[in-house]
Design an enzyme around this catalytic site. Sequence first.
Site, PDB file in Angstrom:
ATOM      1  N   ASP A 265       0.719  -1.128   0.032  1.00 21.51           N
ATOM      2  CA  ASP A 265      -0.116  -0.028  -0.177  1.00 21.51           C
ATOM      3  C   ASP A 265       0.977   1.075  -0.007  1.00 21.51           C
ATOM      4  O   ASP A 265       2.223   1.025   0.057  1.00 21.51           O
ATOM      5  CB  ASP A 265      -0.966   0.056   1.182  1.00 21.51           C
ATOM      6  CG  ASP A 265      -2.426   0.845   0.947  1.00 21.51           C
ATOM      7  OD1 ASP A 265      -3.305   0.570   1.741  1.00 21.51           O
ATOM      8  OD2 ASP A 265      -2.105   1.817  -0.056  1.00 21.51           O
TER       9      ASP A 265
HETATM   10  C1  GLC Z   1      -4.339   4.311  -0.149  1.00 20.96           C
HETATM   11  C2  GLC Z   1      -5.136   3.004   0.359  1.00 20.96           C
HETATM   12  C3  GLC Z   1      -5.344   1.990  -0.798  1.00 20.96           C
HETATM   13  C4  GLC Z   1      -5.314   2.717  -2.172  1.00 20.96           C
HETATM   14  C5  GLC Z   1      -3.840   3.178  -2.469  1.00 20.96           C
HETATM   15  C6  GLC Z   1      -3.610   3.919  -3.708  1.00 20.96           C
HETATM   16  O1  GLC Z   1      -3.488   4.689   1.001  1.00 20.96           O
HETATM   17  O2  GLC Z   1      -4.985   2.506   1.375  1.00 20.96           O
HETATM   18  O3  GLC Z   1      -6.521   1.290  -0.440  1.00 20.96           O
HETATM   19  O4  GLC Z   1      -5.231   1.641  -3.320  1.00 20.96           O
HETATM   20  O5  GLC Z   1      -3.470   4.156  -1.259  1.00 20.96           O
HETATM   21  O6  GLC Z   1      -4.280   5.135  -3.833  1.00 20.96           O
END
Ligand code: GLC
Length: 718
Positions: A265
């Site tokens: 993430d």
């Molecule tokens: C965010 C979220 C994740 C998302 C990623 C890209 O922090 O936790 O669900 O897909 O970043 O935006």
Amino acid sequence: MKHEQLIDLVEQLTLPEKIGQLQQLTGDFFIDRETAITGPMKEYGLDENLLHQAGSVLGLSGAADLIEVQKNYIEKSRLGIPLLFMADIIHGYRTIFPIPLGLACSWNPELVEKTAQVAAKESAVSGLHVTFSPMVDLVRDPRWGRVMESTGEDPYLNQLYGKAFVNGYQGKDLTNDHERIAACVKHFAGYGAPEGGREYNTVDISEWEFRDFYLPAYAEAIQAGSKLVMTAFNILEGIPATANKKLMRDILRKELKFNGVLISDWAAIKELIPHGVAADEAEAAELAIEAGVDIEMMTFCYHHFLQELVEEGLIEQGLIDEAVLRILELKNDLGLFENPYRGADEQKEAEVVYSEEHQQIALKAAEESIVLLKNNGSLPLKIEDKIAVIGPVANSTDLLGNWSWKGDRSETQTLTSALSIYYPHLLEAQGCGVLDGSSTQLEEALEIAKNADKIILALGESADMVGEGASVTNLQLPECQLNLLNEISKLNKTIVLVLINGRPLDLSDVSEKCDAILEAWFPGSKGAEAVANILVGNTVPQGKLTMSFPRNIGQIPVYYNAFNTGRPTELLGTEGRYISKYVDVPNTPLFPFGFGLSYTSFDYQDLQLSSKEMKMENGEITASVTIRNTGNHDGVETIQWYIRDLVGKVVRPVKELKGFEKIHLKKNESKQITFTITTDQLTYIHSDFKKTIEPGEFILMVGGDSENILQERLSLVL
Ligand code: GLC
């Protein structure tokens, strides 16, 4: 490309080029090269080579732009390896569907799969290859803002929806069907259980609980073929998921047989430092690559330190090679080596994105997601009713909800506008803002209300009040909205509350002041029309909750599939002191899992089992029940089947959803519904984490929600 060619390609790459494939950058690094070099590249201390070595991009879309970026990238890529384009397409691309917690209330996985297919088609023609969806984290705490992205508190439903989203996004031939995109199951794992519902907070659940409740939905989505999995921010058993070898190597890769791409993430690798398991970025890189994380999203531990770690013999180069191979396999599965532009097509984009056909699917999804929580007969509205629409959400286009990136609010109809089609002379007033209001606004609203028969009170949250980073300690509506409701309730008018929100709210005080309550969630691009169609009775309400609404915040967590405890109220009543209860509220939620009213009523009769005994060895029995529509309206009912294992080797929930069926019944029509129970549905996870089953007594339950049920005993015998 053949697999052997991919292996050969990995061997041709230099170590810096391999490490580049593991890097994901945001789109702003690619839109304008010069700005990127003097801007983010400089800010992050990155060398310019990374601009044509990075393996993937997140957060860019648009056929023209992505064709241009891909063309420029490939021209500078020594071996012509194409870029992957990824984004958060969570509940629609530009045709926005209800938030997933709303979609789940449709109890219609086929419809949810259709919405994912539409989202994939609009994304693919706009140049995207991957979506960071479905989020299948099981949730029990509405204080956590991301419950809006989940499908609720039940493992069985979460499995069905996880599979539906993956199948909708990916279809059956991702390589050649360029109107599909790759799915990314998230957040692996257990992110939906943060202590106190506080975002990014500690998750501390036993492996047994994790395997019984949380793991099944990830497993089902992976089983459905999801091409990617995303790591969760949280710890599990004391180790952050992004560095957790037991979770990622043993459970994800070995046990679930996932051999796709594992992406971190956002910044989750670098966050191993504040988590306190890595002293610096080099150690963070080492832990993550050893856990098998293939792509680093928007931090640069891999980029800065992996080469050094290899050269110092601290990590095997093979770890990097295997990660690169998985990324190249994903690109190959998408057909990018044969056609790096894949589905990107400006003309198709203009035809397909937000098409009338897609809007009609969004309308249907919104209508099936809306839940009628209360109705004393005030709904459906009559055409002769004198209507006033009042509230901060009445004339708002903020109906798309969080994670609706390409959704365009300028295209979004408001509730007032949708209702004015049926009531050309409807009265309207804002009454207050979402978070604050003035006495003038209130006075205007009260004057309007006095001139109406029925008040449609449109209250709720704004999109940024839910979603990531939006945990709360108060689940009541904002003070100004409660005040507006209080003042209007003094007029003794009929009040129909329409809620636009992204989480179960504390409606205890609100409910008693309203004659009807319609939970519309953030209903998406066609939400206003859906709400209006239901209010006037053109469409019947049919949604059923997949997450319990607590009586107040103190009751959290409250969920239907809980364990009985040694001092249950069912056995000992509620009068005694030494019972598992609260002294100030009942144990039951205000609105339970599976609950949702219709404009008619349904009567359940004659629950029968084909046999009271079922054999352990490949046994199965059939249950049947007769449902009658006993009201004055045609209706849609979702019949829910639950079981309870009365004696297990470990405690078992007081009920577990095992099946459901959604049926249309005309007024006075009745139908016999059958349900087949197999031994597979009676197995459970033992404390040794193995699936187990033993002879014993079960209760089979059926009803229109998890509380109003008919039940019969069933014996499982050798
Ligand atoms: C965010 C979220 C994740 C998302 C990623 C890209 O922090 O936790 O669900 O897909 O970043 O935006």
